[in-house]
Design an enzyme around this catalytic site. Structure first.
Site, PDB file in Angstrom:
ATOM      1  CB  SER A   1      33.553  37.925  36.580  1.00 23.76           C
ATOM      2  OG  SER A   1      33.296  37.372  35.265  1.00 23.76           O
TER       3      SER A   1
ATOM      4  CD1 TRP B   1      23.556  44.740  42.825  1.00 22.19           C
ATOM      5  CD2 TRP B   1      21.757  43.639  44.702  1.00 22.19           C
ATOM      6  NE1 TRP B   1      23.857  44.513  44.201  1.00 22.19           N
ATOM      7  CE2 TRP B   1      22.643  43.964  44.757  1.00 22.19           C
ATOM      8  CE3 TRP B   1      20.013  43.173  44.941  1.00 22.19           C
ATOM      9  CZ2 TRP B   1      22.464  44.256  46.458  1.00 22.19           C
ATOM     10  CZ3 TRP B   1      20.438  42.608  46.366  1.00 22.19           C
ATOM     11  CH2 TRP B   1      21.249  43.166  47.112  1.00 22.19           C
TER      12      TRP B   1
ATOM     13  NE  ARG C   1      34.747  32.355  36.959  1.00 24.75           N
ATOM     14  CZ  ARG C   1      34.313  33.702  35.912  1.00 24.75           C
ATOM     15  NH1 ARG C   1      34.537  34.682  36.153  1.00 24.75           N
ATOM     16  NH2 ARG C   1      32.910  33.958  36.089  1.00 24.75           N
TER      17      ARG C   1
ATOM     18  N   GLY D   1      25.280  27.127  39.826  1.00 20.01           N
ATOM     19  CA  GLY D   1      23.638  27.231  38.262  1.00 20.01           C
ATOM     20  C   GLY D   1      23.293  25.870  37.902  1.00 20.01           C
ATOM     21  NE  ARG D   2      28.239  26.446  34.728  1.00 19.15           N
ATOM     22  CZ  ARG D   2      29.667  27.393  34.115  1.00 19.15           C
ATOM     23  NH1 ARG D   2      30.327  26.018  33.306  1.00 19.15           N
ATOM     24  NH2 ARG D   2      29.943  28.052  34.909  1.00 19.15           N
ATOM     25  CD1 TRP D   3      27.615  20.089  41.173  1.00 20.57           C
ATOM     26  CD2 TRP D   3      25.542  20.664  42.196  1.00 20.57           C
ATOM     27  NE1 TRP D   3      27.132  18.769  41.385  1.00 20.57           N
ATOM     28  CE2 TRP D   3      26.087  19.359  42.685  1.00 20.57           C
ATOM     29  CE3 TRP D   3      24.720  21.132  42.362  1.00 20.57           C
ATOM     30  CZ2 TRP D   3      25.170  18.168  43.570  1.00 20.57           C
ATOM     31  CZ3 TRP D   3      23.776  20.379  43.598  1.00 20.57           C
ATOM     32  CH2 TRP D   3      24.121  19.088  44.060  1.00 20.57           C
TER      33      TRP D   3
ATOM     34  CG  HIS E   1      23.294  29.578  44.566  1.00 17.07           C
ATOM     35  ND1 HIS E   1      24.738  29.981  44.330  1.00 17.07           N
ATOM     36  CD2 HIS E   1      22.710  30.583  43.521  1.00 17.07           C
ATOM     37  CE1 HIS E   1      24.458  30.663  42.673  1.00 17.07           C
ATOM     38  NE2 HIS E   1      23.035  30.547  42.442  1.00 17.07           N
TER      39      HIS E   1
ATOM     40  CG  LEU F   1      41.337  30.522  56.128  1.00 18.81           C
ATOM     41  CD1 LEU F   1      42.377  31.136  55.076  1.00 18.81           C
ATOM     42  CD2 LEU F   1      40.495  30.128  56.345  1.00 18.81           C
TER      43      LEU F   1
ATOM     44  CD  GLU G   1      51.897  33.001  38.997  1.00 20.55           C
ATOM     45  OE1 GLU G   1      51.421  32.420  37.879  1.00 20.55           O
ATOM     46  OE2 GLU G   1      53.187  33.195  39.340  1.00 20.55           O
TER      47      GLU G   1
ATOM     48  CG  ASP H   1      30.691  30.770  37.601  1.00 20.65           C
ATOM     49  OD1 ASP H   1      29.776  30.869  37.867  1.00 20.65           O
ATOM     50  OD2 ASP H   1      31.687  31.123  36.096  1.00 20.65           O
TER      51      ASP H   1
END
Ligand code: FPP
Length: 235
Positions: free
Chosen positions: A189, A66, A181, A20-22, A34, A128, A200, A17
């Site tokens: 979410s 969406w 997160r 957008g703020r970045w 993004h 991985l 954890e 998350d």
């Protein structure tokens, strides 16, 4: 005990998350956040592989995303195409296995084909495992597992936790050990509701494009400091 003696979490799940703020802080469109976020994804994948993490699950697009403006939704879809064309071959060579979890029928033919190519090209790899949650919702996952169990003809008594786990979208992976997160919000979410039962939780204010190897190590160190009891008592 020295840090090196501590086991890394086998499975890390991340809500990425803050893109957008970045971007907003830099007066740029959200989709730029993004795009930089995707570069962070690539670095974190390699950082996890280097540390011996076996499973990494990333929330790239939720069932609720969406609702975002069309321009942002199409920007995210285009990033999938760009990501697959830019990194798939290298990831395949490095032994990563890619899985996509989520409801595929709602995404475009092009995006579906890109995900299919990513899965097909890496299916035999044993390094991985990267599970990309795309058009994914935890409630959707539980409901689709129930539908699959019914389609398989299970009687009510046969609808056990194991029977549902085997039909969940992440049936190819053990449950996450560590949930991370970024972006400062303290919520799940609708991510992996079933599978996070004993994970954890680690939350950080760091915005996803700024997340790096040092931040990952801090999260892993916090994980090591926890006392996991799975509902039991300390030995
Ligand atoms: C949440 O940040 C992030 C997303 C909804 C998308 C995550 C996508 C990437 C990291 C790009 C790479 C992945 C693929 C495969 C497309 P936000 O936009 O909600 O940030 P905000 O809370 O600051 O608004």
């Amino acid at each position: 005990m020295a840090d090196t003696a501590l086991a890394v979490p086998r499975h890390i799940a991340i809500v990425m998350d803050g893109n957008g703020r970045w971007a907003k802080k830099r007066l740029m469109p959200r989709v730029v956040g993004h795009k930089v976020g995707m570069e962070t994804v690539v670095k974190v994948i390699d950082d996890c592989a280097r540390r011996g993490v076996q499973y990494l699950t990333l929330y790239a697009f939720s069932s609720e995303n969406w609702k975002r403006p069309d321009e942002e939704v199409s920007g995210l879809m285009n990033l999938v195409l760009l990501g697959v064309s830019s990194y798939l071959r290298r990831f395949a060579k490095d032994g990563y296995r890619i899985k996509v979890i989520g409801e595929r029928s709602a995404v475009s033919e092009k995006v579906r084909a890109a995900w299919q190519e990513a899965e097909d090209l890496t299916a035999a790899n044993t390094g991985l495992t990267i599970s990309v949650a795309f058009n994914y919702g935890g409630r959707w996952d539980i409901a689709q597992a129930c539908r699959a169990a019914m389609r398989d003809g299970l009687a009510p008594d046969e609808i056990t936790e194991d029977a549902l786990s085997a039909r969940m979208a992440l049936a190819h992976a053990p449950d996450p050990d560590l949930f991370i997160r970024t972006g400062g919000e303290l919520r799940v979410s609708n991510f992996l509701l079933w599978q996070l039962a004993y994970a954890e939780f680690y939350f950080t204010d760091c915005l996803w494009p700024d997340f790096d190897a040092a931040q990952l190590d801090t999260a892993i160190a916090a994980f090591h400091a926890r006392d996991r009891r799975y509902g039991g008592v300390k030995a």
